[in-house]
Design a protein around this motif. Structure first.
Motif, mmCIF file in Angstrom:
data_model
loop_
_atom_site.group_PDB
_atom_site.id
_atom_site.type_symbol
_atom_site.label_atom_id
_atom_site.label_comp_id
_atom_site.label_asym_id
_atom_site.label_seq_id
_atom_site.Cartn_x
_atom_site.Cartn_y
_atom_site.Cartn_z
ATOM 1 N N PHE A 72 0.865 -1.176 0.000
ATOM 2 C CA PHE A 72 0.000 0.000 0.000
ATOM 3 C C PHE A 72 0.901 1.225 0.000
ATOM 4 C CE2 PHE A 72 -2.925 -3.219 1.638
ATOM 5 C CZ PHE A 72 -4.028 -2.979 0.826
ATOM 6 N N THR B 211 -3.464 4.612 3.458
ATOM 7 C CA THR B 211 -4.428 3.809 4.204
ATOM 8 C C THR B 211 -3.799 3.381 5.529
ATOM 9 O OG1 THR B 211 -3.853 1.533 3.576
ATOM 10 C CG2 THR B 211 -5.056 2.832 1.955
ATOM 11 N N ARG B 212 -4.622 2.770 6.379
ATOM 12 C CA ARG B 212 -4.115 2.228 7.645
ATOM 13 C C ARG B 212 -3.725 0.757 7.519
ATOM 14 N NH1 ARG B 212 -4.284 4.748 12.374
ATOM 15 N NH2 ARG B 212 -5.122 6.865 12.409
ATOM 16 N N GLU B 213 -3.848 0.188 6.336
ATOM 17 C CA GLU B 213 -3.504 -1.219 6.126
ATOM 18 C C GLU B 213 -2.038 -1.458 6.503
ATOM 19 O OE1 GLU B 213 -5.353 -3.737 5.163
ATOM 20 O OE2 GLU B 213 -7.196 -2.711 4.575
ATOM 21 N N GLY B 214 -1.819 -2.409 7.410
ATOM 22 C CA GLY B 214 -0.477 -2.782 7.790
ATOM 23 C C GLY B 214 0.234 -1.817 8.720
ATOM 24 N N THR C 3 -9.279 5.202 -2.487
ATOM 25 C CA THR C 3 -9.169 3.742 -2.348
ATOM 26 C C THR C 3 -8.884 3.092 -3.699
ATOM 27 O OG1 THR C 3 -10.664 3.754 -0.446
ATOM 28 C CG2 THR C 3 -10.359 1.653 -1.602
ATOM 29 N N ASP D 43 -5.444 1.047 -4.626
ATOM 30 C CA ASP D 43 -5.509 -0.343 -5.089
ATOM 31 C C ASP D 43 -4.709 -0.533 -6.376
ATOM 32 O OD1 ASP D 43 -7.070 -1.046 -2.948
ATOM 33 O OD2 ASP D 43 -8.956 -1.120 -4.058
ATOM 34 N N TYR E 181 -1.152 -1.549 -5.507
ATOM 35 C CA TYR E 181 -0.936 -2.726 -4.657
ATOM 36 C C TYR E 181 0.033 -3.728 -5.283
ATOM 37 C CZ TYR E 181 -2.077 -6.657 -1.569
ATOM 38 O OH TYR E 181 -2.009 -7.709 -0.689
#
Length: 324
Positions: A126, A216-219, A243, A247, A250
């Motif tokens: 991300f 994003t806050r992913e990971g 978003t 993506d 990614y």
């Protein structure tokens, strides 16, 4: 290569399809065309892959690397459209952001563009924005301030699309500096403070830079030490836009062949890519770079590409308008 092919045919029995593929692949060397300048992550992965991929391809062809920088990968896709190679003799190393655009539109700047089929991706990530370590950390206000300069490799790249998404989502009025040939060049500009931020691509030497923001806050840790772009956005339409743009980044180092490549050849090359990922010598070379290896299979990339081909028309038009 002809002698090796002759010995292989004498020694092993093979199916008619495989023998045809063997002759076809042995007829020409393989070229990995990199859509950016030398020294960036895509270039580094491609050059390491070129040293080890041959053993998994029919006829063990020589595998060469050629850089084709320009417009964040757009130039390569324009050139690929005019090319006739559909036998796997050309592999395209270009960002997923620009490739997803090929399923949303048929041309860049009035020029037709190639459709591509994925072999896989060496990485998944991300996106972050990076700043130089020799300047103070940037706060939320600095990310969107009018005097802030974002560096970008071209309008087809994530380095341009992501800052444009921030501009639209937050109504910001900062500057985007275009024209860098690839990641190595834009990070060199960041290091000498020619630009303030680079987003959507990671440096090959991350210890020399600082993460300025995540999209994003992913990971991430529950309380990251830097701003999160999605946390700064309030309306649903802008969240949907950011978003979709994140993506696109990614699959961070994807490889492709022409979409017209035959099904048998495509399957053979996808299998070769998977074998490369567990090759001990390849893994040793990758470990020496300290770059991440977190691969995605071709079927996962196929699904992502399909999601952009079938996405909501209004969202698709917003993404296209950002990078025209």
């Amino acid at each position: 290569m002809t002698d090796r092919l002759s010995r292989a045919v004498k020694t092993f029995a093979c199916s008619a399809v495989f023998c045809a593929l063997l002759s076809q692949a042995a007829a020409a060397d393989v070229t990995i065309q990199v859509g950016y300048g030398p020294g960036g992550a895509t270039d580094v992965y491609s050059r390491i892959a070129s040293r080890h991929l041959s053993k998994y391809l029919p006829g063990t062809p020589d595998v060469n690397v050629v850089n084709v920088p320009g417009a964040g990968g757009k130039r390569l896709l324009k050139m690929a459209h005019a090319a006739s190679e559909t036998d796997g003799s050309v592999i395209y190393a270009v960002g997923f952001t620009v490739v997803t655009r090929t399923v949303m539109q048929d041309s860049f700047d009035g020029n037709e563009i190639a459709k591509l089929s994925p072999l896989g991706s060496f990485g998944r990530d991300f996106p972050f924005c990076w700043s130089a370590k020799n300047v103070a950390p940037l706060d939320r206000a600095a990310l969107v301030a009018p005097g802030t300069k974002y560096g970008a490799t071209g309008k087809g790249s994530s380095t341009y699309a992501l800052p444009m998404g921030i501009k639209q989502a937050l109504g910001a009025d900062f500057n985007i500096v275009l024209g860098y040939s690839g990641a190595a060049e834009v990070f060199a500009a960041l290091e000498r403070n020619e630009v303030d931020l680079v987003c959507g691509v990671d440096p090959t030497n991350p210890d020399q830079f600082r993460v300025a923001a995540s999209f994003t806050r992913e990971g991430l840790d529950p309380a990251p030490a830097y701003p999160v772009i999605l946390d700064m956005i309030e309306d649903d339409a802008s969240v949907e836009l950011i978003t979709a743009l994140t993506d696109q980044t990614y699959p961070s180092i994807p490889f492709f062949v022409a979409a017209q490549t035959g099904a048998d050849t495509l399957a053979l090359y996808r299998e070769a890519f998977q074998k490369l990922l567990v090759d001990p010598e390849f893994l040793t070379d990758m470990a020496a770079t300290k770059l991440d290896l977190n691969p995605l299979a071709a079927v996962e990339l196929d699904a992502l590409i399909d999601s952009y081909a079938t996405m909501d028309e209004a969202l698709r038009d917003r993404i296209i308008a950002l990078t025209e």
